[in-house]
Design an enzyme around this catalytic site. Structure first.
Site, PDB file in Angstrom:
ATOM      1  N   ASP A  44      34.329  53.394  37.679  1.00 47.44           N
ATOM      2  CA  ASP A  44      34.022  52.017  37.945  1.00 47.44           C
ATOM      3  C   ASP A  44      32.645  52.148  38.671  1.00 47.44           C
ATOM      4  OD1 ASP A  44      33.692  49.566  38.785  1.00 47.44           O
ATOM      5  OD2 ASP A  44      35.438  49.590  40.424  1.00 47.44           O
TER       6      ASP A  44
ATOM      7  N   GLU B  86      34.194  49.391  33.879  1.00 45.96           N
ATOM      8  CA  GLU B  86      35.266  50.295  34.234  1.00 45.96           C
ATOM      9  C   GLU B  86      35.902  50.826  32.848  1.00 45.96           C
ATOM     10  OE1 GLU B  86      38.478  48.892  36.875  1.00 45.96           O
ATOM     11  OE2 GLU B  86      37.235  47.319  37.278  1.00 45.96           O
TER      12      GLU B  86
HETATM   13  P1  TTP Z   1      33.477  44.959  39.772  1.00 41.96           P
HETATM   14  O1  TTP Z   1      33.736  46.221  39.141  1.00 41.96           O
HETATM   15  O2  TTP Z   1      34.880  44.054  40.046  1.00 41.96           O
HETATM   16  O3  TTP Z   1      32.692  44.674  41.091  1.00 41.96           O
HETATM   17  P2  TTP Z   1      31.264  45.459  41.156  1.00 41.96           P
HETATM   18  O4  TTP Z   1      30.914  46.398  40.232  1.00 41.96           O
HETATM   19  O5  TTP Z   1      29.996  44.594  41.241  1.00 41.96           O
HETATM   20  O6  TTP Z   1      31.455  46.088  42.635  1.00 41.96           O
HETATM   21  P3  TTP Z   1      32.414  47.124  43.035  1.00 41.96           P
HETATM   22  O7  TTP Z   1      31.607  48.266  43.614  1.00 41.96           O
HETATM   23  O8  TTP Z   1      33.398  46.690  44.004  1.00 41.96           O
HETATM   24  O9  TTP Z   1      33.188  47.748  41.777  1.00 41.96           O
HETATM   25  O10 TTP Z   1      32.973  43.857  38.344  1.00 41.96           O
HETATM   26  C1  TTP Z   1      31.977  44.498  37.511  1.00 41.96           C
HETATM   27  C2  TTP Z   1      30.826  43.297  37.480  1.00 41.96           C
HETATM   28  O11 TTP Z   1      31.420  42.388  36.688  1.00 41.96           O
HETATM   29  C3  TTP Z   1      30.346  42.939  38.424  1.00 41.96           C
HETATM   30  O12 TTP Z   1      29.117  43.486  39.107  1.00 41.96           O
HETATM   31  C4  TTP Z   1      29.955  41.429  38.256  1.00 41.96           C
HETATM   32  C5  TTP Z   1      30.982  41.107  37.315  1.00 41.96           C
HETATM   33  N1  TTP Z   1      31.801  40.144  37.672  1.00 41.96           N
HETATM   34  C6  TTP Z   1      31.901  38.659  37.516  1.00 41.96           C
HETATM   35  O13 TTP Z   1      30.851  38.222  36.856  1.00 41.96           O
HETATM   36  N2  TTP Z   1      32.820  37.951  38.081  1.00 41.96           N
HETATM   37  C7  TTP Z   1      33.970  38.382  38.779  1.00 41.96           C
HETATM   38  O14 TTP Z   1      34.573  37.577  39.282  1.00 41.96           O
HETATM   39  C8  TTP Z   1      33.918  39.815  38.778  1.00 41.96           C
HETATM   40  C9  TTP Z   1      35.158  40.292  39.829  1.00 41.96           C
HETATM   41  C10 TTP Z   1      33.201  40.620  38.643  1.00 41.96           C
HETATM   42 MG    MG Z   2      32.387  47.781  39.589  1.00 42.59          MG
END
Ligand code: TTP
Ligand code: MG
Length: 403
Positions: A10, A105
């Protein structure tokens, strides 16, 4: 049975990390990535911004109040998606079984690859190093014996983590976590569990499974299984490509009942819709293929709809309409749906993630994806997909696969 080795990767603060990598003067600073100028929602923020309480899904105005000196940038979905695809290709050098679970992911099944390529933690280090050297971003990796545990392992150390979780270590590392950290446990479920004195994942594991089932139905049973780290879902190595995004299913027996056919079509549509959304793609041509009971007779028909879509409801309705047009009334043994004629969302102005087009449905679909990512695949299974005998959804390919 061979013990599996599953890796979950991730990206850390994915969109914000790319902005920091592309703009060196953003590095080490609070960066908020904002989805669409009209919508004004924070889609993610850098870890520096999270220290101020900024969260995904927050209105920009609130983020600004918390972090007025932060850097606010508009999302560049095309850029994020192309990096996502490149990263996905890296994984494919390590195993043929790679599941594109969301834009940042993936699950990689490394079972049997170790002898040839090296130990899983060493492979994880290589993958992390390659991603960092090519794109300047970090990621967190979990390694365990199934998808559920690999994902949970990855969440134990973030950002830039690498965690190997042995089954025997579940009581030590997973059970002390609050119940909300388990799939399926949202805020409401956590509050309900708390009323019965169930506060941690360990409490769920030691609860009476019949009690959980009585209180939460199918989900109660799953809570118990997940708390013990049980998950048999497979890594589904499917990614929409230029040719389209499809799924087919050989039915367990010949089916002539339209209700049952409808349920299979709905579920296939659901899997395709989710994969399209994960890859930020939409399609216009929907093809249905039907193989009859003799296995030899196969019919296929395509329909092109007016708007590009990634919505389950539209894919399902169109495929069922085609089914009615080509079905000869004989029993069916295999069904397949493909969505082709694809475009990438940001290549078409109206198709931004949170736009107001078939807006409500779009939003619901994305909320659904996010919920499923957090709580597991079955959390929002429509009632029509429930198998009435067992009350378990008809899901092939596992618990929280991308489908
Ligand atoms: P995530 O993997 O949930 O978040 P992240 O990578 O930003 O942070 P983390 O370090 O906690 O993993 O989501 C991946 C990308 O998807 C995120 O950068 C932005 C996008 N996203 C949205 O656009 N809307 C949302 O509600 C979420 C959860 C993510
Ligand atoms: Mg992420």
């Amino acid at each position: 049975m061979v013990n599996k080795i599953i890796m979950h990767v991730d990206m850390d603060a994915f969109y914000a990390s790319i902005e920091q990598a592309d703009n060196p003067h953003y590095r080490g600073k609070p960066v908020m990535v904002v989805m669409g100028p009209r919508v004004g929602i924070v889609s993610t923020s850098s870890y520096e911004a999270r220290k101020f309480g900024v969260k995904t899904g927050m209105p920009v105005t609130e983020a600004y109040r918390l972090c007025p000196h932060g850097i606010f940038v508009t999302a560049r979905l095309g850029r994020y998606l192309s990096i996502s695809r490149e990263i996905f290709k890296i994984y494919q050098n390590y195993s043929p079984l790679v599941e594109y679970y969301s834009v940042d992911e993936a699950f990689i099944d490394l079972t049997g690859c170790e002898r040839l390529l090296g130990a899983a933690p060493d492979l994880a280090k290589k993958i992390k190093a390659e991603i960092y050297s090519r794109f300047g971003i970090t990621c967190s990796v979990g390694i365990a014996s199934n998808k559920l545990l690999a994902k949970m392992a990855g969440e134990l150390q973030k950002p830039d983590g690498l965690t190997v979780l042995a089954d025997a270590d579940i009581p030590k590392y997973i059970w002390p976590l609050p119940s909300k950290d388990l799939f399926y446990v949202g805020r409401k479920t956590a509050a309900k569990l708390k009323n019965w004195g169930i506060n941690t994942i360990g409490d769920i594991a030691s609860a009476n499974p019949l009690f959980l089932e009585k209180k939460f139905g199918v989900i109660g049973k799953l809570l118990y299984e997940y708390a013990h780290g049980w998950d048999v879902s497979k890594v589904l190595s499917l990614l929409p490509d230029a040719k389209g995004c499809g799924h087919s299913r050989t039915l367990e027996y010949n089916v002539g009942d339209t209700q049952e056919i409808k349920r299979h079509l709905q579920e296939l549509s659901r899997m395709i819709s989710k994969r399209l959304r994960a890859a930020l793609q939409k399609g216009k041509t929907i093809t249905l293929s039907v193989r009859y009971h003799d296995f030899d007779t196969r019919v296929r028909k395509a329909a092109t709809i007016k708007v590009y879509t990634d919505l389950e409801s539209i894919i399902y309705k169109t495929s069922y309409k085609i089914f009615n047009e080509l079905w000869n009334g004989e029993e069916v043994r295999k069904l397949g749906i493909k969505v082709s004629n694809l475009i990438t969302c940001d290549s078409y102005e109206q198709l931004t993630l949170f736009d107001e087009l078939p807006q409500k449905l779009e939003k619901v679909a994305h909320v659904q994806d996010r919920l499923e990512e957090k709580f597991g695949k079955k959390v929002l299974t429509p009632a029509s997909l429930l198998n009435w005998d067992t009350r378990r959804p008809f899901v092939t390919g596992g618990r929280f696969g991308l489908g």
